[in-house]
Enzyme design. Sequence first.
Site, mmCIF file in Angstrom:
data_model
loop_
_atom_site.group_PDB
_atom_site.id
_atom_site.type_symbol
_atom_site.label_atom_id
_atom_site.label_comp_id
_atom_site.label_asym_id
_atom_site.label_seq_id
_atom_site.Cartn_x
_atom_site.Cartn_y
_atom_site.Cartn_z
ATOM 1 N N SER A 146 -23.516 37.730 6.305
ATOM 2 C CA SER A 146 -22.495 38.112 5.312
ATOM 3 C C SER A 146 -23.042 39.223 4.425
ATOM 4 O O SER A 146 -24.253 39.466 4.404
ATOM 5 C CB SER A 146 -22.167 36.887 4.449
ATOM 6 O OG SER A 146 -21.404 37.243 3.319
ATOM 7 N N TYR A 159 -22.953 29.373 -0.573
ATOM 8 C CA TYR A 159 -22.663 30.355 0.474
ATOM 9 C C TYR A 159 -23.729 31.450 0.470
ATOM 10 O O TYR A 159 -24.281 31.812 1.515
ATOM 11 C CB TYR A 159 -21.267 30.944 0.238
ATOM 12 C CG TYR A 159 -20.758 31.814 1.363
ATOM 13 C CD1 TYR A 159 -20.197 31.255 2.507
ATOM 14 C CD2 TYR A 159 -20.827 33.205 1.283
ATOM 15 C CE1 TYR A 159 -19.718 32.042 3.542
ATOM 16 C CE2 TYR A 159 -20.351 34.010 2.309
ATOM 17 C CZ TYR A 159 -19.793 33.430 3.440
ATOM 18 O OH TYR A 159 -19.324 34.224 4.459
#
Length: 254
Positions: A146, A159
């Site tokens: 990410s 996350y």
Amino acid sequence: MNMFDLSGKVAIVTGCDTGLGQGMAVGLAEAGADILGIGYVPAEETREKVEALGRKFHYITANLIDDSNKKALTALVDQAVTEMGRVDILVNNAGIIRREDLLDFSDDNWDDVIAINQKAVVFLSQAVAKHFIAQGNGGKIINIASMLSFQGGIRVISYTASKSAVMGITRALATELSPHNITVNAIAPGYMATNNTQALREDQERNKAILERIPAGRWGLPADMAGPVIFLASPASDYVTGYTLAVDGGWLAR
Ligand code: NAD
């Protein structure tokens, strides 16, 4: 010679019922691979798209939060290989995000995200690597990282932690698995239009700020993942390993 040809290869793709996983499963099938999906939501739309390309699609239902332990993930991969006869490519795509202020962040929002985004990536890779080694002709592992492998993010501490770990895990696996002719790389998607970012896209202020900062001027699409994943799954990338490739419309370059 087509160095991007995946004919005769079998790819396991986690979380391929929708979003980026579906985009990558269809891309790999377009390049010739048969697909074994793993996930907890039925993937009939993906099945139709893959089978329309003349490729095989098989799906195993599993919850990668509840079953993020070594025993369960090893059994899943063994079942996948029994079903398809072999495995050549693993795409660790399934992942979740939980948004909560740091000062209120809960145990559950930490544990669930780490379980699927981080722990399952390691133990699925371990189980698949054992099959690659037994088969004797290498293999390809592709993890989905990410922008938050590189940046801090806002209200998404678990996350950010898990996706930062994915970049390190990718390097660590690449180092240990290179002698077996196995490459391990990651793709770090930028801001992509999927369920994962629905809340951001519906927040007019955040949506505007994000779009203004993306040099390409648009949200990415699942289809934008196809070329990069085919490259990393094919002989074209045989000397590329341990690397995290941003697919972000220039976000990190800015
Ligand atoms: P998505 O929410 O549409 O897809 C997530 C996938 O994971 C789905 O297939 C879902 O069924 C599966 N999944 C969720 N929980 C599961 C569970 N408990 N067990 C098994 N499968 C489960 O989102 P997406 O954007 O397509 O996300 C795919 C990957 O890309 C994720 O790892 C995500 O973190 C990553 N990513 C997305 C973006 C983005 O902007 N959309 C950016 C960077 C990284």
